[in-house]
Enzyme design. Sequence first.
Site, PDB file in Angstrom:
ATOM      1  N   ARG A   1      -5.553 -17.487 -11.118  1.00 18.77           N
ATOM      2  CA  ARG A   1      -6.093 -16.920  -9.880  1.00 18.77           C
ATOM      3  C   ARG A   1      -7.448 -16.177 -10.109  1.00 18.77           C
ATOM      4  NH1 ARG A   1      -2.057 -14.684  -4.441  1.00 18.77           N
ATOM      5  NH2 ARG A   1      -4.525 -14.556  -3.802  1.00 18.77           N
TER       6      ARG A   1
ATOM      7  N   ARG B   1       3.818 -19.407   1.512  1.00 16.73           N
ATOM      8  CA  ARG B   1       3.238 -20.102   3.263  1.00 16.73           C
ATOM      9  C   ARG B   1       2.765 -21.889   3.358  1.00 16.73           C
ATOM     10  NH1 ARG B   1       2.093 -15.530   4.919  1.00 16.73           N
ATOM     11  NH2 ARG B   1       1.130 -13.631   3.626  1.00 16.73           N
TER      12      ARG B   1
ATOM     13  N   ASP C   1      -4.690 -16.056   6.435  1.00 19.68           N
ATOM     14  CA  ASP C   1      -3.776 -16.468   5.684  1.00 19.68           C
ATOM     15  C   ASP C   1      -2.142 -17.449   6.504  1.00 19.68           C
ATOM     16  OD1 ASP C   1      -3.643 -14.637   3.665  1.00 19.68           O
ATOM     17  OD2 ASP C   1      -2.192 -12.749   4.555  1.00 19.68           O
TER      18      ASP C   1
ATOM     19  N   ARG D   1       0.836  -1.455   0.070  1.00 25.06           N
ATOM     20  CA  ARG D   1      -0.253  -0.218   0.211  1.00 25.06           C
ATOM     21  C   ARG D   1       1.061   1.141  -0.189  1.00 25.06           C
ATOM     22  NH1 ARG D   1      -3.267  -4.346   1.484  1.00 25.06           N
ATOM     23  NH2 ARG D   1      -4.720  -4.243   1.097  1.00 25.06           N
TER      24      ARG D   1
HETATM   25  C1  S3P Z   1      -4.001  -9.374   1.198  1.00 30.52           C
HETATM   26  C2  S3P Z   1      -5.802  -9.068   1.718  1.00 30.52           C
HETATM   27  C3  S3P Z   1      -5.708 -10.747   2.226  1.00 30.52           C
HETATM   28  C4  S3P Z   1      -4.903 -11.447   2.123  1.00 30.52           C
HETATM   29  C5  S3P Z   1      -3.544 -11.335   1.704  1.00 30.52           C
HETATM   30  C6  S3P Z   1      -3.419 -10.139   1.158  1.00 30.52           C
HETATM   31  C7  S3P Z   1      -4.078  -7.875   1.322  1.00 30.52           C
HETATM   32  O1  S3P Z   1      -6.800 -11.571   0.644  1.00 30.52           O
HETATM   33  O2  S3P Z   1      -5.079 -12.818   1.899  1.00 30.52           O
HETATM   34  O3  S3P Z   1      -2.718 -11.695   1.645  1.00 30.52           O
HETATM   35  O4  S3P Z   1      -2.895  -7.308   1.745  1.00 30.52           O
HETATM   36  O5  S3P Z   1      -5.364  -7.243   0.664  1.00 30.52           O
HETATM   37  P1  S3P Z   1      -8.531 -10.929   0.985  1.00 30.52           P
HETATM   38  O6  S3P Z   1      -8.761 -10.070  -0.876  1.00 30.52           O
HETATM   39  O7  S3P Z   1      -8.794 -12.063   0.109  1.00 30.52           O
HETATM   40  O8  S3P Z   1      -8.760 -10.159   1.397  1.00 30.52           O
END
Ligand code: S3P
Length: 432
Positions: A119, A387, A315, A26
């Site tokens: 994905r 992971r 996660d 971010r």
């Molecule tokens: C993340 C959101 C999560 C998480 C991913 C990182 C993020 O996914 O599983 O590893 O940084 O916004 P989702 O978009 O399904 O919440």
Amino acid sequence: MILKVVKGRKFNEEFEVDADKSISHRCAIFSLLTEGENRIKNYLKAEDTLNSLEIAKKLGAVVEEIDDEIVIKAPDKLREPDDVLYCGNSGTTIRIYMGLLASNEGFYVLTGDEYLRRRPMKRVINPLKKIGADIDARDNGNLAPIAIRGNKLKNFHYESPIASAQVKSALILAGLYANKPSFYKEPFLSRDHTERMLKGMGAKINQSINENNECEIEIYPLKEKLNPLNIIVPNDPSSAFFFAVAAAITKSQAIIKNVTLNPTRIEAYRILEKMGAEIDYLLKDNKYEPIGDIVVKGTELRGIEISQNIPWLIDELPALSIAMAVANGKSIVRNAKELRVKESDRIKAVVENLRKCEIEAYEFEDGYEIIGGEVKEAKIDSFGDHRIAMSFAILGLLAPMEITKAESINTSFPNFFNLFKKIADYRIIDAD
Ligand code: S3P
């Protein structure tokens, strides 16, 4: 790369793990919305987050490293890149950038590695298309590569069927560039770094969360550029959780330093506590996020059933499955279908690999059941998923493990191998 874990030991150690992945992504992306110099300390230098930073550069940002800080200056207007934007293994990079690029003039193509290209992207593409985004992708608009012709988007009222921080963040960015205020609702609060950071940077975003953790957000269009970030990225509690589990299963002590204590990120520690581990949380700072240390002391573990607050521990479920494999009794995970569309199908990866360790495990469409037992030496297929690789490396503290495609660990946690040395003997063999 094959990671061969030979043996582990009981320990009492401090772990300063790598910086938070979600917040680092971010920092790179949100810097593009600012005027002035963004100063970021402790930016995560892992493959995923370096890809986010590289894309910011291709879009015209000037990035400099001065001492221990990364300084990012955004261009006045995003530059149309002369090549595809490569997101590597990172769902966060591709999905959040989609929201920004769809609402900024130019032509952009986003793609990633073989795992990311499998994905689902419809979850972001469809709501963006509804408000006028010009996006197309493989498989009827679902899979990367994704082509975007950015333009002016309409405001929206969108109720997301899933709790996803990546979808939410993409839509919030689109809302900031819309003509009128927008409304976003998610069925359960997902990690909220985007809201916290953008508000801290001066964006007008109102968030309300009810007692069931349903979350509603109003997003007001930007009137001017945001204030630059001045941030020390906290360490990543998801990365640190591997060492929390390591302490729990070996009756050791792990002192985890300077992680975000954001409640949407530390639910897995709460579960480990319920399984029997002793855990203390020491708050030390609060800027954008609460930050502090977590002390984990291992004791006898018991099985547990988890079906609530899943987005807050999604996660960490692979690492929790390792604690479940050695706990007394049965553990069950439900409502976690999202695990199937992470970096790998993590339901299948967890169950298949635990069985190889002679642990009884059963697959459900939305989770699994694990009966704790005695772990045996095994060859683990990480499915190229960081992971899964790190979870089974931790199980290697109890029986030798040979883990394929362990190079994936570098996508999120390059310092893992150094820290793992403190608690295990291991070897790396280069070719798979
Ligand atoms: C993340 C959101 C999560 C998480 C991913 C990182 C993020 O996914 O599983 O590893 O940084 O916004 P989702 O978009 O399904 O919440």
